[in-house]
Design an enzyme around this catalytic site. Structure first.
Site, short mmCIF file in Angstrom:
data_model
loop_
_atom_site.label_atom_id
_atom_site.label_comp_id
_atom_site.label_asym_id
_atom_site.label_seq_id
_atom_site.Cartn_x
_atom_site.Cartn_y
_atom_site.Cartn_z
N ASP A 103 5.99 3.84 8.90
CA ASP A 103 6.42 3.47 7.50
C ASP A 103 6.62 4.55 6.49
O ASP A 103 5.85 5.40 6.47
CB ASP A 103 5.39 2.55 6.88
CG ASP A 103 6.01 1.87 5.65
OD1 ASP A 103 7.15 1.52 5.39
OD2 ASP A 103 4.97 1.31 4.78
N HIS A 110 10.44 3.27 -6.63
CA HIS A 110 9.01 2.62 -6.26
C HIS A 110 8.19 3.77 -6.36
O HIS A 110 7.02 3.55 -7.02
CB HIS A 110 9.29 2.13 -5.06
CG HIS A 110 7.59 1.69 -4.22
ND1 HIS A 110 7.17 0.69 -5.12
CD2 HIS A 110 7.08 2.28 -3.56
CE1 HIS A 110 6.10 0.45 -4.05
NE2 HIS A 110 6.10 1.40 -3.32
N GLU A 179 5.62 -6.46 0.25
CA GLU A 179 6.36 -5.30 -0.10
C GLU A 179 7.94 -5.61 0.30
O GLU A 179 7.97 -5.96 1.77
CB GLU A 179 5.74 -3.90 0.56
CG GLU A 179 4.65 -3.42 -0.33
CD GLU A 179 4.18 -2.28 0.53
OE1 GLU A 179 4.56 -1.65 1.29
OE2 GLU A 179 3.13 -1.48 -0.16
N GLU A 181 10.93 -4.58 1.91
CA GLU A 181 11.45 -3.22 2.73
C GLU A 181 12.51 -3.89 3.85
O GLU A 181 12.82 -4.92 4.08
CB GLU A 181 10.21 -2.72 3.77
CG GLU A 181 9.20 -2.21 2.86
CD GLU A 181 8.09 -1.40 3.54
OE1 GLU A 181 8.55 -0.67 4.59
OE2 GLU A 181 6.92 -1.30 3.17
N ASP A 214 6.13 -5.79 4.34
CA ASP A 214 5.15 -5.01 4.74
C ASP A 214 3.98 -5.42 3.98
O ASP A 214 3.38 -4.75 2.84
CB ASP A 214 5.34 -3.56 4.67
CG ASP A 214 4.44 -2.66 5.57
OD1 ASP A 214 3.64 -3.02 6.23
OD2 ASP A 214 4.33 -1.43 5.02
N ARG A 218 -4.17 -4.69 -2.03
CA ARG A 218 -4.17 -3.54 -2.68
C ARG A 218 -5.61 -3.02 -3.03
O ARG A 218 -5.82 -1.89 -3.36
CB ARG A 218 -3.58 -4.08 -4.12
CG ARG A 218 -1.85 -4.38 -4.20
CD ARG A 218 -1.40 -3.24 -3.48
NE ARG A 218 0.18 -3.43 -3.67
CZ ARG A 218 1.17 -2.62 -2.92
NH1 ARG A 218 0.87 -1.27 -2.52
NH2 ARG A 218 2.27 -2.97 -3.13
N GLN A 221 -7.00 -1.34 -0.23
CA GLN A 221 -6.36 -0.02 -0.32
C GLN A 221 -6.90 0.89 -1.10
O GLN A 221 -7.06 2.31 -0.86
CB GLN A 221 -4.77 -0.34 -0.42
CG GLN A 221 -3.82 1.07 -0.41
CD GLN A 221 -2.68 0.90 -0.41
OE1 GLN A 221 -2.26 -0.31 -0.23
NE2 GLN A 221 -1.79 2.06 -0.84
N LYS A 234 -3.18 -2.13 5.37
CA LYS A 234 -1.66 -2.21 5.61
C LYS A 234 -1.74 -2.59 7.24
O LYS A 234 -0.39 -2.55 7.77
CB LYS A 234 -1.09 -1.00 5.36
CG LYS A 234 -0.99 -0.44 3.89
CD LYS A 234 -0.21 -1.71 3.00
CE LYS A 234 1.25 -1.61 3.23
NZ LYS A 234 1.87 -0.66 2.71
N THR A 238 2.47 -7.29 9.48
CA THR A 238 3.87 -6.74 8.91
C THR A 238 4.86 -7.71 9.40
O THR A 238 5.12 -7.94 10.82
CB THR A 238 4.25 -5.48 9.58
OG1 THR A 238 3.17 -4.28 8.79
CG2 THR A 238 5.86 -4.80 8.95
N GLU A 348 4.33 -3.91 -8.66
CA GLU A 348 5.21 -3.25 -9.85
C GLU A 348 5.82 -4.36 -10.81
O GLU A 348 5.61 -4.27 -11.94
CB GLU A 348 6.43 -2.73 -9.15
CG GLU A 348 6.04 -1.58 -8.40
CD GLU A 348 7.50 -1.19 -7.37
OE1 GLU A 348 8.20 -0.41 -7.79
OE2 GLU A 348 7.35 -1.72 -6.33
#
Length: 660
Positions: A103, A110, A179, A181, A214, A218, A221, A234, A238, A348
């Site tokens: 990744d 971002h 996410e 992606e 993905d 949070r 993490q 993570k 996915t 975000e």
């Protein structure tokens, strides 16, 4: 609609493409890895051949080859019916067996947003970010196809939000995120370990793109990422879309990146792309919460919002000499644009949970994702006016509640399949033996060379001491080979056991006699066993001799064998005709209604040969099988293995009349 490339390959519609030596072997696999491993020129040629099959003259090309290809499909309603299916009837799977998954973190917008949240605007980008594509290795085992439910992960959470010295607690993730992606699959031949890739190399090593979500935990993490970055936050899931859009399909949508140029700083020479561009791929994320009739759009972005493009990502991945293999998956990182509507994550959009995100006019809001939320990512490219649209399908997953109770892991047993382990094959048989013929067909299908060792049944060579050491049953065939891994010589008798061994030992060599569908495979074996178990023992030379001897001539062993063969063929006629009638227009020319021979044909065709020898009235007993035989005997496997073509056949042996 969905096109089954394996059936087109079986029908010979990919023959003649340079570099594609075994289309059936490539397209009958459960994944695209074998196709990905070929060169870009082959990918292009297959794509153009498909155009030729589906339209009369792609790009104005009216060559004979294209017209012939189009006619081969357009004039064959059975093949069309079997190979083309409504999308709604297809079950989606992962497109490849993913060897390694990496990744990246390549969207400047971002990276700036996240850096601003945690380090302030002045220190948003780390010093290395503009000098190299930042990336980290991920888990391929939890890459899932679109539609797979996503269980909310559990893990360690920081006990006190403001004081990490208070330690951690165990529990479900509270800050679940998506996410936005995209990712590309690596293709082509592996680079040697220790060798690097250039930008030019990378152009031919990118097979195609998929959408990706993905998923991110949070809060897990936040506690774990120092100093080595995310781990459990993570690795739980996915999601990717099942459809891989080939790199050549995206070339018409080439565009500038959101950065336009890389001038401050200029990348190091190995990362400089003379054609620094991206692709204009529109991206959307929508969330459908429980009680909502449809998903509500929460953000729109574009693949062009990446500072480091796919070629640069691949080149940097290999700069240390890392081997890149077909089926490796490289992800873009979250793709965010310059304004709030283009932010590619809830982190975000809610700005670290400080504001609510509305889900349309439903009255529902989110800061992070709830159980029951279905997150849907979509993507497409289109030229001005909506002409030439290329879609990526959907990438979606619904969040299931966490299962916090720890339970013991279940063991998984894996079977190692041998590849080049077996060598120096010898086939002990007799030219006219139908059992030996079956094995010759299987060897031809796999393209395996072997030495013919003749055992003359009329001279009773099968009863010699030498042959008894090879096959104590005093029968043919027997297959002898060397097991290179153990340095031993092995032997197998019985045609079914030999064919099953060849299928298991050489899964990626030549073609398979076993249909991919489980039900079809079982039916093919049933047809084969009608011959192998139900008829073959009653027609053996030893049985006929025993009948002649013990009846004192009052019974004919040959007549008994002929009657037994007729009964077996009548049963097969019913099995074959009934199954083929169910297929209707989708029925192919072989016994099972397939477009390539199966194990059923490998047993039935030699048995028809026996039927003629024993004067069975085949057109009356099994007219459908006789029609199949005409087609089968034109196939290379049956031609090269035919009794009359064997080195121990009588010089002037004539083939029995076919069709009567």
């Amino acid at each position: 609609q969905v096109i089954d490339l394996s059936l087109l390959a079986e029908a010979g519609l990919f023959v003649g493409i340079d570099g594609l030596s075994s289309p059936t072997s490539v397209f009958t696999k459960s994944t695209l890895n074998a196709f990905m491993a070929l060169s870009r020129s082959v990918w292009k040629a297959v794509r153009m051949r498909l155009f030729s099959l589906l339209v009369s003259s792609p790009d104005g090309d009216d060559t004979n080859e294209n017209n012939n290809c189009n006619a081969a499909l357009s004039s064959n309603p059975a093949l069309r019916a079997a190979a083309i299916h409504p999308l709604s009837e297809a079950k989606m799977h992962l497109p490849a067996e993913i060897g390694d998954y990496t990744d990246f973190y390549s969207s400047r917008e971002h990276a700036t947003n996240v850096g601003t949240m945690f380090r302030g605007k002045d220190n948003a980008l780390q010093p290395n970010w503009l000098h190299l594509p930042v990336g980290y290795h991920r888990r391929s085992s939890t890459v899932c196809v679109s539609g797979t439910p996503v269980t909310r992960p559990c893990g360690q959470l920081q006990k006190d939000r403001d004081d990490p010295k208070q330690g951690s607690i165990y529990g479900p993730c509270r800050l679940m995120d998506f996410e936005l992606e995209m990712a590309f699959f690596v293709g082509g031949a592996d680079n040697e370990l220790g060798s690097r890739l250039t930008i030019d190399d990378a152009r031919d090593r990118i097979f195609g793109f998929v959408l990706m979500n993905d998923w991110s935990a949070r809060d897990i993490q936040k506690w774990e990422y120092v100093p080595l970055g995310p781990f459990g936050a993570k690795n739980f899931c996915t999601t990717i879309s099942p459809w891989v859009v080939p790199i050549d399909a995206l070339e018409p949508f080439t565009c500038a990146t959101s950065a336009v140029a890389q001038t401050d700083p200029v990348p190091l020479p190995y990362l400089q792309d003379p054609n620094y561009t991206s692709y204009n791929i529109n991206l959307e994320v929508a969330i459908q919460g429980e009680g909502m009739e449809s998903p509500a759009k929460v953000c729109t972005s574009n693949f062009a919002n990446l500072y480091w493009n796919a070629r640069q990502q691949l080149v940097h991945h290999a700069v240390t000499g890392c081997k890149m293999k077909a089926g490796d998956l490289l992800a873009s990182g979250t793709i965010s644009g310059g304004d709030e509507t283009a932010f590619g994550s809830m982190l975000e959009l809610s700005w670290k949970g400080s504001r609510e995100v509305k889900l349309g006019d439903t009255g529902q809001v989110r800061k992070f994702l709830k159980d029951g939320d279905n997150v849907v990512i979509s993507g497409w490219s289109e030229q001005q006016g909506g002409v030439g649209r290329v879609g990526f399908g959907k990438c979606e997953g619904r969040i299931l509640p966490a299962t916090p109770d720890l339970s013991p892991a279940k063991a998984v047993n894996l079977r190692d399949t041998p590849l080049e382990r077996y060598k120096n094959f010898k086939l002990y048989g007799y030219w006219r033996s139908s059992s030996t013929w079956r094995v010759r067909i299987a060897l031809a299908a796999k393209g395996i060379e072997y030495e013919t060792c003749s055992v003359n049944l009329l001279d009773e060579a099968q009863s010699s001491e030498e042959h008894i050491q090879i096959n104590p049953m005093k029968q043919v065939p027997a297959l002898e080979y060397q097991d290179v891994s153990s340095g031993t010589t092995a032997r197998l008798s019985q045609s079914m056991a030999i064919i099953e061994f060849l299928e298991d030992a050489f899964p990626d060599t030549g073609s398979s006699l076993l249909p991919p569908d489980v039900g079809d495979r079982a039916l093919a074996r049933e047809m084969a066993e009608v011959v192998n178990s139900g008829t073959q023992p009653l027609q053996n030379l030893s049985v006929m001799k025993r009948i002649d001897e013990e009846s004192g001539g009052s019974m004919s062993g040959k007549r008994f064998a002929g009657d037994s063969i007729a009964i077996g063929l009548a049963v097969l006629e019913k099995l074959v005709s009934t199954h083929r009638s169910k297929l209707g227009e989708a029925c192919g020319p072989y016994s099972l209604g397939t477009f390539a021979p199966t194990i059923a044909d490998a047993y039935i065709i030699p048995q028809l040969y026996n039927g003629r020898r024993f004067e069975v009235d085949l057109p009356s007993v099994c007219p459908t099988l006789v029609k199949v035989e005409v087609i089968a005997l034109e196939h290379p496997w049956f031609q090269v293995s035919h009794p009359d073509e064997q080195p121990d056949a009588p010089p002037l042996q004539k083939k029995p009349k076919i069709g009567g």
